[in-house]
Design a protein around this motif. Structure first.
Motif, PDB file in Angstrom:
ATOM      1  N   SER A  50       0.872  -1.163   0.000  1.00 15.00           N
ATOM      2  CA  SER A  50       0.000   0.000   0.000  1.00 15.00           C
ATOM      3  C   SER A  50       0.914   1.220   0.000  1.00 15.00           C
ATOM      4  O   SER A  50       1.707   1.406   0.923  1.00 15.00           O
ATOM      5  CB  SER A  50      -0.876  -0.001   1.259  1.00 15.00           C
ATOM      6  N   ILE A  51       0.816   2.017  -1.043  1.00 16.45           N
ATOM      7  CA  ILE A  51       1.658   3.206  -1.161  1.00 16.45           C
ATOM      8  C   ILE A  51       0.762   4.421  -0.974  1.00 16.45           C
ATOM      9  O   ILE A  51      -0.177   4.646  -1.737  1.00 16.45           O
ATOM     10  CB  ILE A  51       2.367   3.254  -2.525  1.00 16.45           C
ATOM     11  N   LYS A  52       1.047   5.181   0.063  1.00 13.70           N
ATOM     12  CA  LYS A  52       0.194   6.316   0.406  1.00 13.70           C
ATOM     13  C   LYS A  52       0.990   7.618   0.327  1.00 13.70           C
ATOM     14  O   LYS A  52       2.094   7.711   0.855  1.00 13.70           O
ATOM     15  CB  LYS A  52      -0.361   6.145   1.819  1.00 13.70           C
ATOM     16  N   PHE A  53       0.411   8.600  -0.323  1.00 10.94           N
ATOM     17  CA  PHE A  53       1.000   9.927  -0.385  1.00 10.94           C
ATOM     18  C   PHE A  53       0.610  10.667   0.886  1.00 10.94           C
ATOM     19  O   PHE A  53      -0.568  10.858   1.172  1.00 10.94           O
ATOM     20  CB  PHE A  53       0.511  10.669  -1.626  1.00 10.94           C
ATOM     21  N   GLU A  54       1.585  11.077   1.655  1.00 14.58           N
ATOM     22  CA  GLU A  54       1.367  11.783   2.922  1.00 14.58           C
ATOM     23  C   GLU A  54       1.461  13.287   2.672  1.00 14.58           C
ATOM     24  O   GLU A  54       2.508  13.900   2.862  1.00 14.58           O
ATOM     25  CB  GLU A  54       2.418  11.350   3.950  1.00 14.58           C
ATOM     26  N   HIS A  55       0.341  13.875   2.235  1.00 19.46           N
ATOM     27  CA  HIS A  55       0.330  15.292   1.856  1.00 19.46           C
ATOM     28  C   HIS A  55       0.739  16.206   3.012  1.00 19.46           C
ATOM     29  O   HIS A  55       1.619  17.059   2.867  1.00 19.46           O
ATOM     30  CB  HIS A  55      -1.055  15.676   1.335  1.00 19.46           C
ATOM     31  N   LYS A  56       0.117  16.038   4.171  1.00 18.11           N
ATOM     32  CA  LYS A  56       0.406  16.901   5.318  1.00 18.11           C
ATOM     33  C   LYS A  56       1.861  16.754   5.748  1.00 18.11           C
ATOM     34  O   LYS A  56       2.560  17.744   5.984  1.00 18.11           O
ATOM     35  CB  LYS A  56      -0.531  16.567   6.475  1.00 18.11           C
ATOM     36  N   LYS A  57       2.339  15.519   5.830  1.00 19.86           N
ATOM     37  CA  LYS A  57       3.719  15.271   6.258  1.00 19.86           C
ATOM     38  C   LYS A  57       4.713  15.845   5.242  1.00 19.86           C
ATOM     39  O   LYS A  57       5.754  16.379   5.612  1.00 19.86           O
ATOM     40  CB  LYS A  57       3.931  13.765   6.437  1.00 19.86           C
ATOM     41  N   THR A  58       4.376  15.747   3.955  1.00 17.75           N
ATOM     42  CA  THR A  58       5.245  16.302   2.913  1.00 17.75           C
ATOM     43  C   THR A  58       5.390  17.812   3.093  1.00 17.75           C
ATOM     44  O   THR A  58       6.507  18.357   3.017  1.00 17.75           O
ATOM     45  CB  THR A  58       4.670  15.994   1.513  1.00 17.75           C
ATOM     46  N   LYS A  59       4.278  18.496   3.345  1.00 19.58           N
ATOM     47  CA  LYS A  59       4.325  19.946   3.562  1.00 19.58           C
ATOM     48  C   LYS A  59       5.185  20.291   4.772  1.00 19.58           C
ATOM     49  O   LYS A  59       5.980  21.229   4.735  1.00 19.58           O
ATOM     50  CB  LYS A  59       2.909  20.497   3.732  1.00 19.58           C
ATOM     51  N   GLU A  60       5.042  19.520   5.855  1.00 23.67           N
ATOM     52  CA  GLU A  60       5.831  19.756   7.069  1.00 23.67           C
ATOM     53  C   GLU A  60       7.323  19.561   6.801  1.00 23.67           C
ATOM     54  O   GLU A  60       8.150  20.369   7.234  1.00 23.67           O
ATOM     55  CB  GLU A  60       5.379  18.816   8.185  1.00 23.67           C
ATOM     56  N   GLU A  61       7.658  18.484   6.086  1.00 23.19           N
ATOM     57  CA  GLU A  61       9.065  18.200   5.772  1.00 23.19           C
ATOM     58  C   GLU A  61       9.665  19.289   4.884  1.00 23.19           C
ATOM     59  O   GLU A  61      10.798  19.722   5.094  1.00 23.19           O
ATOM     60  CB  GLU A  61       9.204  16.833   5.096  1.00 23.19           C
ATOM     61  N   ARG A  62       8.911  19.731   3.883  1.00 24.21           N
ATOM     62  CA  ARG A  62       9.397  20.793   2.996  1.00 24.21           C
ATOM     63  C   ARG A  62       9.653  22.081   3.769  1.00 24.21           C
ATOM     64  O   ARG A  62      10.636  22.779   3.536  1.00 24.21           O
ATOM     65  CB  ARG A  62       8.398  21.047   1.871  1.00 24.21           C
ATOM     66  N   LYS A  63       8.758  22.394   4.699  1.00 27.25           N
ATOM     67  CA  LYS A  63       8.912  23.599   5.513  1.00 27.25           C
ATOM     68  C   LYS A  63      10.177  23.497   6.364  1.00 27.25           C
ATOM     69  O   LYS A  63      10.958  24.451   6.460  1.00 27.25           O
ATOM     70  CB  LYS A  63       7.673  23.770   6.397  1.00 27.25           C
ATOM     71  N   GLU A  64      10.389  22.331   6.962  1.00 29.88           N
ATOM     72  CA  GLU A  64      11.574  22.118   7.796  1.00 29.88           C
ATOM     73  C   GLU A  64      12.858  22.205   6.967  1.00 29.88           C
ATOM     74  O   GLU A  64      13.837  22.831   7.385  1.00 29.88           O
ATOM     75  CB  GLU A  64      11.475  20.745   8.469  1.00 29.88           C
ATOM     76  N   ILE A  65      12.849  21.605   5.797  1.00 27.57           N
ATOM     77  CA  ILE A  65      14.025  21.640   4.922  1.00 27.57           C
ATOM     78  C   ILE A  65      14.316  23.064   4.469  1.00 27.57           C
ATOM     79  O   ILE A  65      15.471  23.499   4.456  1.00 27.57           O
ATOM     80  CB  ILE A  65      13.844  20.691   3.721  1.00 27.57           C
TER      81      ILE A  65
END
Length: 81
Positions: A50-65
């Motif tokens: 099961s491959i799930k796109f984690e939209h919220k987590k992606t936004k958080e990671e991008r902000k941190e980076i």
């Protein structure tokens, strides 16, 4: 919009603590460490992923980076001046 995709793969072979997998419908193989797979997986096993796109987590990671890049950039500017 569907954020999850189910895919199946066949374990083609086991090599040096890695499983070589072929996903149904795709000619390319991928290798995964055996520790990522269920215990006792062996050649010929059919696995379902099961491959799930984690939209919220992606936004958080991008902000941190972005914050880290900005911080490093500011440090470099300080060294150059």
């Amino acid at each position: 919009m569907n954020m999850t995709k189910m895919v199946q793969a066949i374990v083609d072979r086991i090599e040096e603590k890695k499983a070589v997998l072929y996903f149904k419908g795709y000619p390319e193989a991928i290798c995964l460490p055996l520790e990522m797979l269920p215990e006792n997986v062996c050649e010929g096993n059919l696995l379902r992923f099961s491959i799930k796109f984690e939209h919220k987590k992606t936004k958080e990671e991008r902000k941190e980076i972005s914050a880290l890049i900005k911080k490093l950039s500011n440090k470099q500017k300080g060294k150059l001046e």
